[in-house]
Every structure is written in C-alpha cells, then in structure tokens.
Design an enzyme around this catalytic site. Sequence first.
Site, PDB file in Angstrom:
ATOM      1  N   CYS A   1     -14.075 -17.909 -22.207  1.00 24.55           N
ATOM      2  CA  CYS A   1     -14.612 -18.036 -23.573  1.00 24.55           C
ATOM      3  C   CYS A   1     -15.472 -19.301 -23.710  1.00 24.55           C
ATOM      4  O   CYS A   1     -14.987 -20.418 -23.503  1.00 24.55           O
ATOM      5  CB  CYS A   1     -13.456 -18.033 -24.571  1.00 24.55           C
TER       6      CYS A   1
ATOM      7  N   CYS B   1      30.473 -12.792 -18.250  1.00 24.39           N
ATOM      8  CA  CYS B   1      30.187 -12.281 -19.598  1.00 24.39           C
ATOM      9  C   CYS B   1      30.442 -13.361 -20.646  1.00 24.39           C
ATOM     10  O   CYS B   1      29.684 -13.494 -21.616  1.00 24.39           O
ATOM     11  CB  CYS B   1      31.060 -11.057 -19.904  1.00 24.39           C
TER      12      CYS B   1
ATOM     13  N   CYS C   1     -14.194 -21.790 -26.243  1.00 22.89           N
ATOM     14  CA  CYS C   1     -13.018 -22.515 -25.737  1.00 22.89           C
ATOM     15  C   CYS C   1     -13.457 -23.649 -24.815  1.00 22.89           C
ATOM     16  O   CYS C   1     -12.892 -24.747 -24.846  1.00 22.89           O
ATOM     17  CB  CYS C   1     -12.081 -21.572 -24.984  1.00 22.89           C
TER      18      CYS C   1
ATOM     19  N   CYS D   1      35.746 -10.858 -18.208  1.00 23.01           N
ATOM     20  CA  CYS D   1      34.716 -11.258 -17.229  1.00 23.01           C
ATOM     21  C   CYS D   1      34.188 -12.664 -17.527  1.00 23.01           C
ATOM     22  O   CYS D   1      33.666 -12.928 -18.615  1.00 23.01           O
ATOM     23  CB  CYS D   1      33.579 -10.225 -17.247  1.00 23.01           C
TER      24      CYS D   1
END
Length: 447
Positions: A62, A199, A65, A196
């Site tokens: 760009c 978990c 930019c 677990c």
Amino acid sequence: MKPTSEQGDMLRMLGIFSTLLVTASALYSASDDVVDLSQSNFNKEVIQSDELWLVEFYAPWCGHCQNLAPEWKKAASALKGIVKVGAVDADKHQSLGGQYGIQGFPTIKIFGLNKNKPDDYNGARSAQGITDAALNALRSIVRDRLGGKSSSSSGKKSSDSKSGKNDVIALTDDTFDANVIGSSDIWMVEFYAPWCGHCKRLEPEWAEAATEIKEQTGGKVKVAAVDATANQMLASRYGIRGYPTIKIFHKDEDAPIDYDGGRSKSDIVARALELFAENAPAPELLEITNEDVLKKTCDDHQLCIVAVLPHILDTGASGRNDYLDVMKAMGNKYKKKFWGWLWTEAGVQAELEDSLGIGGFGYPAMAAINARKMKYALLKGSFSEQGINEFLRELSVGRGSTSPVKGAAFPKINTVDPWDGKDGQLPVEEDIDLSDVDLDDYDKDEL
C-alpha cells in the site's frame, strides 16, 4: 563448478530482487519503536493490557502505508514509555484484520479504556497529529478513571473469578444435538473428565477464553464443555479416547474438526477468531450507479473486480442473476483478499469500458483494477467460476498481463438508477390509426 558469466548475472539479479521483496514487505523493523503485532500476540499485548494502544493495520504493497511509515515511527519514538504504538500487517494476518472490519489501508484504531470497542483515528497522518490524538485519548482515560470507570479489556482472570462469570456452555447427551448440530454458529467443544489433571489446568483458560470469544464474535463462536464420563453416548459417537479433547463443529463441515492448537487462553481465542473470520459474510457486490461507488470501492481495496454484464434484453433477469451468482461465489471464495466487487450493464458506463479495453471480447467481461497504479488485467477465459477462479488465482500470485488504464484515471461515470431486478422491456411503439384513410381515393390500378 564455477558459474558462467550469464549465471553470475542471473544470481546477482535474483539477489537484488530478493532484497527488494524484503524491503517492500518490511515497513517496520525490530530497531523501530513500533511493536510488531500478529494474530498470536495481539490479545496478550493489546486486549489484555491496561495501556493505551495506537494500532495501524497496513499492507506492505500500500503506497499510503509506505508514506505513513516514517511518521508512524516518529510518533512511536515520541510516545515511547507513554503510549504503546503497534502495527499489524493485515495482508499477512487477514483474520485479525477481518476481526476489526478492516477494508482499506492504512486503518488506525485507538484501543483505550474499553479494549473491545476501539475508536477509529481519522486525523492527520503526521507524527504531530498522531501524538496529539494519543495524548487526548490519555486525558480521556484519566477522566473516566477519576469518574469510577474501570478497564474493559476482558479476560482478566481476577475479574471473572470475582464475578463468578462463566460463559462456557455445559452440554449433555440430551442437549447436544439441539444446540450444536445444524447450528449456524461455530462451536468449540471440550470433552473432559472431572478427575483429569490436564482438564483442571485447562479449565480457567477455557473459561476466560469463552468470555473473550463471546464478546469479540458477538456470540457467533460458542465455547462449550461435555463431561465425557457422564455423557458416554457423546464420547462414544465422537471417538473420545483421551482428555481433554477439543473438537470444532460447524454446519458446513461433514464431521467435526480436531483442535490441535495450544491450550492457553490466547491460543484458544486466536483460533476462534480465525474461524470467525473464515466464516464471515462475503463482500458486498455493488452495481456502479454513480462515481462515488466506483471510486470508494476501488480506492479502499487492493483490487476491485469489475464485471460488465450483457444488456438485460439479452439475458433477462434469470440470466443476469446467474452471472451475479457466479460473482458472489467468487467474492466469497476470495473474501480474505480485501477486494472490492462491482458490476454494470453493457453500454451504461461506455467510457469506463473504453478505458479498460473492454469490448473486443464481448459480454460478459471482467477486469481487475489496481486503482493505486491505475493498471488493469482482463479476464480472457470463460465467465464461469472455473474461468474467473483461474484468472484471480494468477493475479494472486503476481502473474498475468496488465495494461495501464486509459488516461491514467477513471473516466466520467454516469449516474443511473439501480437495476430493479426485473426483465427488460422493449420500447413501446406507437400504433398508427388508419381509420381516417379512405382507400377509395386511390386508383385501384395503383393498389
């Protein structure tokens, strides 16, 4: 083996070309005070931060930019230690750009007190204008905090734990199908076991990610959990053998997708936002009814794809809708490219057709325009999903021949009424009244 003279020249040319590519793609370096932001670090650096952030979403190709880059660097140096200044290569991190609705480059957003609702910066693209806006935003944050407002950066573990907020949806054998199967939303589902250890470690990350994902996707990506030991029918159906197992469900997929990413909150959120961007709606297909439609669409996008469709009398509404459906399908396929999509009827914008060299190939025709360079490429293949896909794929990798737009500028665009969706109507011819003509006045031999 020593290279020949021609091989040496070729190697030097490749080296120069590689250097140019690196230069073009790297607007900011590690030596600048601009923080390089990406999908993987954005949430941790910006969203979870208590600091004020100015973030530029840019594309290396760009021109605007590239012009902004030195001013952005200068502002970052001036604000160092006061305000964070970052940049996102939205061409590379398209899902992150899609998350914030980035349609043109550069786009600057200010992440202040409420990180989930950044403000757009529309001021001068100079270091002075940028720093002034940053200091004004800082003053606004201080006033809000004095007034009792707190940060809404979302994802603060202490805030969630204190409020007891948990946006993880609990699913069971009885509720799973009604909620997940066939849903238009995306579901990220954790299958776990209460005993677990992995978990348990995932649980707070999963809960915090659920809240942030809900806020950032408007609830279009849902985070859920299934106790696989209590809901064994589901565990069996999806072949759950270890815990935790995370699967992604979406109606467009025949079977769930396994999630194999990281298990931190930021990893989970990043994957969710990527899924959200992938399933975002296709870009709007606009009819060229005036100059503003053409200029805004082409100026705001890297490329604008313009189709010139046959006259409505040649195709009828059904035939025209078939062509529009092909364009919509291609727009959806290439939606991550940030391209604009336009169409017009043959002859309505004759000067535009002439500037793009359309006419020699008949209708329908298609051109891909780079408005910054004022160059275009024409579709030479069939106006079909396969033909257009091959055309756009070549453009995507930098192949395909281009030509300059005639006059190096868009021509005058006619203002017209939009198509009403109906078949065309032939002009009505006036009936000739012969009632007053007396044929007896003519010589019978002449008849």
